[in-house]
Every structure is written in C-alpha cells, then in structure tokens.
Design an enzyme around this catalytic site. Structure first.
Site, PDB file in Angstrom:
ATOM      1  N   ASN A  15     -27.974  68.807  65.897  1.00 14.88           N
ATOM      2  CA  ASN A  15     -26.638  69.081  65.344  1.00 14.88           C
ATOM      3  C   ASN A  15     -25.977  70.240  66.086  1.00 14.88           C
ATOM      4  OD1 ASN A  15     -25.820  67.380  62.861  1.00 14.88           O
ATOM      5  ND2 ASN A  15     -28.012  67.753  62.562  1.00 14.88           N
ATOM      6  N   MET A  91     -34.431  75.341  57.457  1.00 13.10           N
ATOM      7  CA  MET A  91     -35.336  74.850  56.421  1.00 13.10           C
ATOM      8  C   MET A  91     -35.882  75.957  55.528  1.00 13.10           C
ATOM      9  SD  MET A  91     -35.020  71.778  56.710  1.00 13.10           S
ATOM     10  CE  MET A  91     -34.893  70.301  57.699  1.00 13.10           C
ATOM     11  N   LEU A  93     -34.923  78.572  51.982  1.00 18.72           N
ATOM     12  CA  LEU A  93     -34.010  78.898  50.892  1.00 18.72           C
ATOM     13  C   LEU A  93     -33.300  80.201  51.242  1.00 18.72           C
ATOM     14  CD1 LEU A  93     -36.365  78.170  47.860  1.00 18.72           C
ATOM     15  CD2 LEU A  93     -34.505  76.727  48.735  1.00 18.72           C
ATOM     16  N   HIS A 110     -26.863  67.809  54.991  1.00 18.88           N
ATOM     17  CA  HIS A 110     -28.078  67.299  54.348  1.00 18.88           C
ATOM     18  C   HIS A 110     -28.145  65.783  54.566  1.00 18.88           C
ATOM     19  CE1 HIS A 110     -31.438  67.411  51.556  1.00 18.88           C
ATOM     20  NE2 HIS A 110     -30.929  66.333  50.972  1.00 18.88           N
TER      21      HIS A 110
HETATM   22  C1  GAR Z   1     -30.823  67.118  60.018  1.00 21.68           C
HETATM   23  O1  GAR Z   1     -31.109  65.771  59.775  1.00 21.68           O
HETATM   24  C2  GAR Z   1     -30.288  67.785  58.773  1.00 21.68           C
HETATM   25  O2  GAR Z   1     -29.536  66.918  57.977  1.00 21.68           O
HETATM   26  C3  GAR Z   1     -31.555  68.195  58.090  1.00 21.68           C
HETATM   27  O3  GAR Z   1     -32.387  68.631  59.125  1.00 21.68           O
HETATM   28  C4  GAR Z   1     -32.114  67.894  60.297  1.00 21.68           C
HETATM   29  C5  GAR Z   1     -31.972  68.862  61.448  1.00 21.68           C
HETATM   30  O4  GAR Z   1     -31.885  68.196  62.648  1.00 21.68           O
HETATM   31  N1  GAR Z   1     -31.313  69.209  57.128  1.00 21.68           N
HETATM   32  C6  GAR Z   1     -31.940  69.286  55.960  1.00 21.68           C
HETATM   33  O5  GAR Z   1     -32.796  68.501  55.613  1.00 21.68           O
HETATM   34  C7  GAR Z   1     -31.515  70.457  55.087  1.00 21.68           C
HETATM   35  N2  GAR Z   1     -32.090  70.343  53.807  1.00 21.68           N
HETATM   36  P1  GAR Z   1     -31.495  68.964  63.968  1.00 21.68           P
HETATM   37  O6  GAR Z   1     -32.382  70.198  64.049  1.00 21.68           O
HETATM   38  O7  GAR Z   1     -31.816  68.007  65.062  1.00 21.68           O
HETATM   39  O8  GAR Z   1     -30.042  69.330  63.915  1.00 21.68           O
END
Ligand code: GAR
Length: 225
Positions: A15, A91, A93, A110
């Site tokens: 992201n 990840m 809180l 999310h």
């Molecule tokens: C993403 O899928 C995001 O939605 C999720 O972690 C991934 C990170 O991917 N977030 C959560 O689960 C938050 N609770 P990335 O590191 O490749 O961007």
C-alpha cells in the site's frame, strides 16, 4: 501545496508502494515526509530506501510499554511535519497518547467490508471460513476502538467457495492499492467532510475511473486511481 503525510507500516508495504508510485506519477498530491516502521526486517523499509523517502524503524520490542513506543512514534511523526498519518498494514494497537496527538488525522485500511470482520488480523481467512459471498476493503478514520471509525471508501469483491486466502487477498489488494490513494487524494483536496459517523466527499469536476469488472467501489474512483 502538496499534503505532507507519513505512512506507518509493519510489513510488506504494497500500500505504501502504491502511494509512492502515484505520488511520483503526479496523480497523488502528497509529500511523503516519513515512512515509520516497527519491524526491523520489514520490506517496506527497502521500498522507502529505493524511493529515496525518509524512513525510521523503531523495534517495538525494545520499548518497555506500548505508551513508551507510541511516544517515540508520535514524536517522529510530529517532527516530520506530516498532517495526515496513513496506517498501511500497521499491526499494532494504538494508545490514546498517539491518537490524541493526531486527532481526526489518522486513517487506516482494513481488508474487509467493515464492520464485518473488524478487530482482527485474519479478516480474509475469517471471511472465507464464514462463507461470505462478498468481501473487500475499507478505508476509515481511526478511533480508539479498533476498525471502528467513520468510513471514507469501500470496495467489494466476490468471494467464491473455490477461493483460498491467497486468491481472495490478491483480489482485495488490487483494490486496496486504488481506494487508499484515492481516499488520501480526497483528503489532500479538502473534499472529505465528517459528520458523526457519516463521511461525504465533495463533488469535483473530475472524470471517473473505468469501473473494474467484478468489483464495486463507493464513492466511485476518479481518473488516475
Ligand atoms: C493490507 O491488506 C491491509 O489491509 C492489512 O494489512 C495489509 C498490509 O499490506 N491491514 C490490516 O489487516 C489492519 N488491521 P501491505 O503491507 O502490503 O500494504
């Protein structure tokens, strides 16, 4: 002036990469001042280095408490001058110390259609185990209660009995990389208004993106996203 933002991440950073790419293409009008990460070997650090974006890694395990860690993170983000904090796969809180320092200026993505499958780190597998027919992703403002804040944009994708975690998450990630930068761009343009739980995006003279097959995004994506 481009909106100064900071990205906070724990892992792969796809992201973050989507935002870096769109910023460099001149589509996303932001200045990524800092990528802050809490894990020493996270791939997002390599992405920051490759893009020449300032980064800082603080291993949360080196701190005696969540408060102590969040105080250091808050200071780093404040120092960066970021006006919007973008959680992208962070990840952990958050404490009220952190959220009070950036009131209404922290957003998150999310991988589910919130409020379904919020509050955990296995939204994809949980959705599959439940047998849902639609899954997706949500960009929202962050409040103390996990995955609970006002929703800015959501994307829905189909979910089949044949899907496994990888196939579903791949489908979701494609849309994450479109809706998250779009939400940030709307904020950068000052078009996002929050009233209680309801978020509206002011209309602007923009062409819409061509809708993808097998997905529904609302509010609709604009050209470039
Ligand atoms: C993403 O899928 C995001 O939605 C999720 O972690 C991934 C990170 O991917 N977030 C959560 O689960 C938050 N609770 P990335 O590191 O490749 O961007």
């Amino acid at each position: 002036m481009s909106l100064p933002i900071a990205i906070v991440a724990s892992g792969n950073g796809t992201n973050a990469q989507a935002m870096i790419d769109l910023m460099k293409q001149g589509v996303l009008d932001v200045d990524i001042r800092l990528i802050f990460c809490n894990r020493p070997n996270a791939r997002v650090i390599e992405r920051a280095k490759a893009a020449g974006i300032p980064w800082q890694m603080e291993d949360h395990k080196a701190y005696p408490s969540r408060e102590a860690f969040d105080a250091v993170m808050t200071e780093a983000l404040k120092k960066s001058g970021a006006e919007l904090i973008v959680l992208a796969g962070y990840m952990r809180l958050l404490t009220s110390t952190f959220l009070d320092a950036f009131k209404n200026r922290v957003i998150n993505i999310h991988p589910s259609l919130l409020p379904a499958f919020g509050g955990g780190v296995h939204a994809g597998p949980d959705a599959l185990a439940h047998g849902v027919k639609l899954s997706g992703c949500t960009v929202h403002f962050v409040e103390m209660e996990v995955d609970s804040g006002p929703i800015i944009i959501q994307a829905a994708v189909p979910c089949d009995a044949e899907d496994d975690e990888e196939s579903l998450m791949n489908r979701i990630h494609v849309l994450e990389h479109r809706i998250y930068p779009q939400a940030v761009q709307w904020i950068a343009e000052g078009r996002v208004h929050v009233q209680g739980r309801r978020v509206s995006v002011a209309k602007a003279d923009r062409k819409l993106a061509v809708p993808g097959e097998n997905s529904l995004v609302w509010p609709p994506l604009e050209e470039g996203f």
